[in-house]
Design a protein around this motif. Sequence first.
Motif, PDB file in Angstrom:
ATOM      1  N   ALA A   1     118.431 -37.383 -20.006  1.00 41.88           N
ATOM      2  CA  ALA A   1     118.212 -38.335 -21.102  1.00 41.88           C
ATOM      3  C   ALA A   1     119.415 -39.253 -21.244  1.00 41.88           C
ATOM      4  O   ALA A   1     119.261 -40.465 -21.443  1.00 41.88           O
ATOM      5  N   GLU A   2     120.596 -38.689 -21.100  1.00 41.96           N
ATOM      6  CA  GLU A   2     121.810 -39.507 -21.176  1.00 41.96           C
ATOM      7  C   GLU A   2     121.937 -40.417 -19.955  1.00 41.96           C
ATOM      8  O   GLU A   2     122.209 -41.608 -20.081  1.00 41.96           O
ATOM      9  N   GLU A   3     121.718 -39.845 -18.771  1.00 46.18           N
ATOM     10  CA  GLU A   3     121.846 -40.609 -17.523  1.00 46.18           C
ATOM     11  C   GLU A   3     120.887 -41.793 -17.471  1.00 46.18           C
ATOM     12  O   GLU A   3     121.250 -42.883 -17.019  1.00 46.18           O
ATOM     13  N   PHE A   4     119.657 -41.591 -17.939  1.00 48.81           N
ATOM     14  CA  PHE A   4     118.649 -42.639 -17.858  1.00 48.81           C
ATOM     15  C   PHE A   4     118.492 -43.430 -19.156  1.00 48.81           C
ATOM     16  O   PHE A   4     117.619 -44.285 -19.270  1.00 48.81           O
ATOM     17  N   GLY A   5     119.329 -43.136 -20.142  1.00 44.46           N
ATOM     18  CA  GLY A   5     119.343 -43.918 -21.371  1.00 44.46           C
ATOM     19  C   GLY A   5     118.112 -43.765 -22.238  1.00 44.46           C
ATOM     20  O   GLY A   5     117.632 -44.740 -22.812  1.00 44.46           O
TER      21      GLY A   5
ATOM     22  N   ASP B   1     114.669 -42.610 -27.531  1.00 45.11           N
ATOM     23  CA  ASP B   1     114.001 -41.972 -28.663  1.00 45.11           C
ATOM     24  C   ASP B   1     113.401 -40.632 -28.232  1.00 45.11           C
ATOM     25  O   ASP B   1     113.455 -40.252 -27.063  1.00 45.11           O
ATOM     26  N   ASP B   2     112.837 -39.922 -29.200  1.00 41.95           N
ATOM     27  CA  ASP B   2     112.271 -38.604 -28.930  1.00 41.95           C
ATOM     28  C   ASP B   2     111.101 -38.668 -27.958  1.00 41.95           C
ATOM     29  O   ASP B   2     110.892 -37.733 -27.186  1.00 41.95           O
TER      30      ASP B   2
ATOM     31  N   GLN C   1     110.733 -40.721 -25.365  1.00 41.74           N
ATOM     32  CA  GLN C   1     111.280 -40.814 -24.010  1.00 41.74           C
ATOM     33  C   GLN C   1     111.895 -39.482 -23.582  1.00 41.74           C
ATOM     34  O   GLN C   1     111.707 -39.047 -22.444  1.00 41.74           O
ATOM     35  N   ARG C   2     112.609 -38.829 -24.502  1.00 39.50           N
ATOM     36  CA  ARG C   2     113.181 -37.518 -24.180  1.00 39.50           C
ATOM     37  C   ARG C   2     112.069 -36.505 -23.917  1.00 39.50           C
ATOM     38  O   ARG C   2     112.204 -35.647 -23.047  1.00 39.50           O
ATOM     39  N   GLY C   3     110.962 -36.605 -24.647  1.00 41.21           N
ATOM     40  CA  GLY C   3     109.827 -35.713 -24.419  1.00 41.21           C
ATOM     41  C   GLY C   3     109.202 -35.897 -23.046  1.00 41.21           C
ATOM     42  O   GLY C   3     108.829 -34.924 -22.392  1.00 41.21           O
ATOM     43  N   LEU C   4     109.107 -37.147 -22.611  1.00 39.78           N
ATOM     44  CA  LEU C   4     108.584 -37.420 -21.270  1.00 39.78           C
ATOM     45  C   LEU C   4     109.497 -36.838 -20.199  1.00 39.78           C
ATOM     46  O   LEU C   4     109.034 -36.249 -19.212  1.00 39.78           O
ATOM     47  N   ILE C   5     110.796 -37.002 -20.402  1.00 37.99           N
ATOM     48  CA  ILE C   5     111.759 -36.433 -19.456  1.00 37.99           C
ATOM     49  C   ILE C   5     111.624 -34.913 -19.433  1.00 37.99           C
ATOM     50  O   ILE C   5     111.614 -34.294 -18.361  1.00 37.99           O
ATOM     51  N   ALA C   6     111.495 -34.304 -20.601  1.00 34.68           N
ATOM     52  CA  ALA C   6     111.355 -32.844 -20.684  1.00 34.68           C
ATOM     53  C   ALA C   6     110.090 -32.365 -19.975  1.00 34.68           C
ATOM     54  O   ALA C   6     110.122 -31.376 -19.235  1.00 34.68           O
TER      55      ALA C   6
END
Length: 101
Positions: free
Chosen positions: A56-60, A63-64, A66-71
């Motif tokens: 999440a930090e690396e790809f900027g 919001d939640d 975007q973090r949810g998609l990454i997760a």
Amino acid sequence: MGWVVSPNVVWVDSPDEIQLYDTTAGEFQTLNATAAAIWRQLVKTGDEDAVVAGLAEEFGAEDDNQRGLIADDTGRFIEQLAAQGLIRAEPSRPDPSAAGT
């Protein structure tokens, strides 16, 4: 529980990809840039939540959502790696500093 690279896996990191070789199966696999980012974080931390936070930090992630998609993507990829025997679960070790508290 954490994750570790299976002892039968040899891997080479290059700028845009990671190449994996499973010595047991005799199979090569190349991870694209996104999968390679997950692999690097997984090797570094061994912890899925830490991997997600790092990505999440690396790809900027802003919001939640975007973090949810990454997760979600990270979880699916880790499941695939485990199913292929490229990584294995390692039980969490007790924290020695917590003993006697």
